[in-house]
Structure formats: C-alpha cells, structure tokens
Design an enzyme around this catalytic site. Sequence first.
Site, PDB file in Angstrom:
ATOM      1  N   VAL A  52       5.807  -1.897  -3.304  1.00  0.00           N
ATOM      2  CA  VAL A  52       6.886  -1.069  -2.753  1.00  0.00           C
ATOM      3  C   VAL A  52       7.628  -1.744  -1.605  1.00  0.00           C
ATOM      4  O   VAL A  52       8.617  -1.197  -1.115  1.00  0.00           O
ATOM      5  CB  VAL A  52       6.345   0.295  -2.270  1.00  0.00           C
ATOM      6  CG1 VAL A  52       5.890   1.129  -3.449  1.00  0.00           C
ATOM      7  CG2 VAL A  52       5.237   0.129  -1.249  1.00  0.00           C
ATOM      8  N   TYR A  53       7.191  -2.913  -1.164  1.00  0.00           N
ATOM      9  CA  TYR A  53       7.912  -3.578  -0.084  1.00  0.00           C
ATOM     10  C   TYR A  53       9.287  -4.001  -0.596  1.00  0.00           C
ATOM     11  O   TYR A  53       9.412  -4.804  -1.524  1.00  0.00           O
ATOM     12  CB  TYR A  53       7.146  -4.815   0.399  1.00  0.00           C
ATOM     13  CG  TYR A  53       5.859  -4.516   1.151  1.00  0.00           C
ATOM     14  CD1 TYR A  53       5.478  -3.215   1.470  1.00  0.00           C
ATOM     15  CD2 TYR A  53       5.013  -5.540   1.548  1.00  0.00           C
ATOM     16  CE1 TYR A  53       4.302  -2.939   2.152  1.00  0.00           C
ATOM     17  CE2 TYR A  53       3.838  -5.282   2.242  1.00  0.00           C
ATOM     18  CZ  TYR A  53       3.482  -3.981   2.534  1.00  0.00           C
ATOM     19  OH  TYR A  53       2.319  -3.726   3.210  1.00  0.00           O
ATOM     20  N   ALA A  54      10.312  -3.417   0.025  1.00  0.00           N
ATOM     21  CA  ALA A  54      11.700  -3.666  -0.402  1.00  0.00           C
ATOM     22  C   ALA A  54      11.869  -3.395  -1.896  1.00  0.00           C
ATOM     23  O   ALA A  54      12.611  -4.100  -2.587  1.00  0.00           O
ATOM     24  CB  ALA A  54      12.148  -5.079  -0.058  1.00  0.00           C
ATOM     25  N   GLY A  56       9.973  -3.925  -4.375  1.00  0.00           N
ATOM     26  CA  GLY A  56       9.544  -5.031  -5.232  1.00  0.00           C
ATOM     27  C   GLY A  56      10.149  -6.372  -4.878  1.00  0.00           C
ATOM     28  O   GLY A  56       9.700  -7.417  -5.379  1.00  0.00           O
TER      29      GLY A  56
END
Length: 330
Positions: A52-54, A56
């Site tokens: 979920v960071y940015a 993907g």
Amino acid sequence: MEQRHLGRTGLRVSRIGLGTLTWGRGTDEHDAADLVKTFWEAGGTLVDTADVYADGEAEYLLGRIVDRLVPREDLVIATKAGSVPDPERRFDGSRGHLLGALDASLHRLGTDHVDLWQVHAFDPLTPLEETLQALDIAVTTGRARYAGVSNFSGWQLAKAATWQLALPAGRTRLASTQMEYSLLQRGVEREVLPAALDLGVGLLPSSPLGRGVLTGKYRHAAFPGPPGSRGASEHLAGFVAPYLDDAGDRVVDALTTAADGLATTPLQVALAWVRDRPGVCAPLVGPRTSEQLAAALSAEALTLPDEICQALDDVSAPVHRYPDQDWSTL
C-alpha cells in the site's frame, strides 16, 4: 554493517533496515536509487516496503532499482499485505486477499519471491488460523522465504506465534514482528516485546527516530516544522504532531545533552539506543535523501555508555502500573 539473526531463525539481516514509506510520493526514483546504492555499499541488506505504500509505487520502484543497480541476492526484501483502502474495513487478513496481494507484490517487485512477507495488521473479521494459513502457503510454495506480522498487540502476537509453534511440521515459525518503537514510543515494552522475546520473534522497530522528532530538527523550528520536513508536509503533518508536545520536548532535550557529551548527534544516539534494546533486530529508517541515510548509517560505530542509556531510559520511561507493577505492593 553487523548482521543479526531475525528472531529464532537462520535468516540474517543488517542491524539497520531501509524503509520505503515515502517512495513514490516524497521520494522519486532517482533519490530512491541513491538510497539503495548507499545502503548496499554500507553493507545494508534489509529493505522493507508494503503493497500500500504509494498504492504499490514503492514496490515498483524497488523492483526497478534492484534490477538495475543491486544484485537481488544481496538484499533481504520484505513486504507487507493486508491493509486495504476501504474506510469500512481497514485490514483484510483473509487467505484469498493476502495471497492475491502477494502475487501482485511479486509482479511489481519483479521477483519470484520475497525474503520476508508480513501481515500488515491484525484483522478481527477473519479467523486468525486462516490468516496464518496464508503465510504457510506462501512459504511452502516458495513465494516467501520467511513470514512475520506487523502491528499485532501482545495477545495477538502471542496467539499467532504459539499457533505456528504448536504443530511444527508444516507450520511456518513467525520470524518477526514490526512495531513502532523509539524513545518517544515505548508501548511495545508492556506486552509485545516480552511475548516476542519469549517466543523467539525478532522485533523490527518502525519510526525509530520518533517520526523524525528525535533528530532534533523540530526543537527550535517554527510550527509545524522546518521546510521539507514531515511536520510541514500536508500528508504527514498529522503523523508527526502527536510527538510535538512537552513530553517529547523533555526527551529531545535529554537526547541533545547526551549527544553533545558524546560529540555526536541526537539522531545517532536515538538510533543506537533502540538498535541495542533487547529483542531488537533492525530498526527501519526512512530517509528521503542519501545524505539523511548516511547520517543514520553513521550510528553503526556508536555504542552508548550504560549511564547514558540509563538516563535516556529514565526520561522516556512509560507509565506501566497494574498488572505490570508488583500487585503485592499496591
């Protein structure tokens, strides 16, 4: 850089890890590449990300960088799954969601396996045994080499780790738990850390610099923080704000005094303190630039004197009463 075993497993990781929370937003591909190269050249191995960071993008950038600049076998790539962009259900620990998320992560990372796969958070709506079965499947199918959890409370971690140890044949031992831990956030010491130590689960501290506050950059800065800092960021200001209080000021003042006495920086002292706590394997730092990373890596040579550790322990001590306190004295 010194290497440590991750929990009671054979996996060894550098005792400082590189986090990628800001990649794809505050950190572009050029800066991310500089970070990985600097980290790798210093002997760093553990790089932590999440699906979920940015949305993907952090995984995608890491995959591109590893393919071009750093041999895949030189890194321990860790990622997480289970967080979902749904206001009604923040976490999904179902077997179907987790395994699908892992396959998507592998595609973005451009690899056939991750070295450490972690459940991002506990999902109260899914039976824990189903969540843990996803970890077993990931390891037995070769998509992950080791498995861990993140943001589990003490009882949740103890239950999960004990379940995995109850039937050792075919079950995957939990290698790690990732939790926030710093001089400004010592809540894990109440139950999570004792459970991890007892069950052989290594602790990976996130935000070991108190979301940036322990660097001292906010000490004399106008609210909400110096330009370019997380406190001055529209997206991350709320993340930093809880530590910009009187209690945080007292800890930062003590940290600065200790750093002055050791002819070093508050950042180095804060990182060395958490790195050498019992049960800690590798604090995860999240610099935006290679200069910030170099400052963090310079803590490698620092070992704090016992009296400095005790002074920092005292000024940052959390209040733990019943049932931690001896009940017979109450």
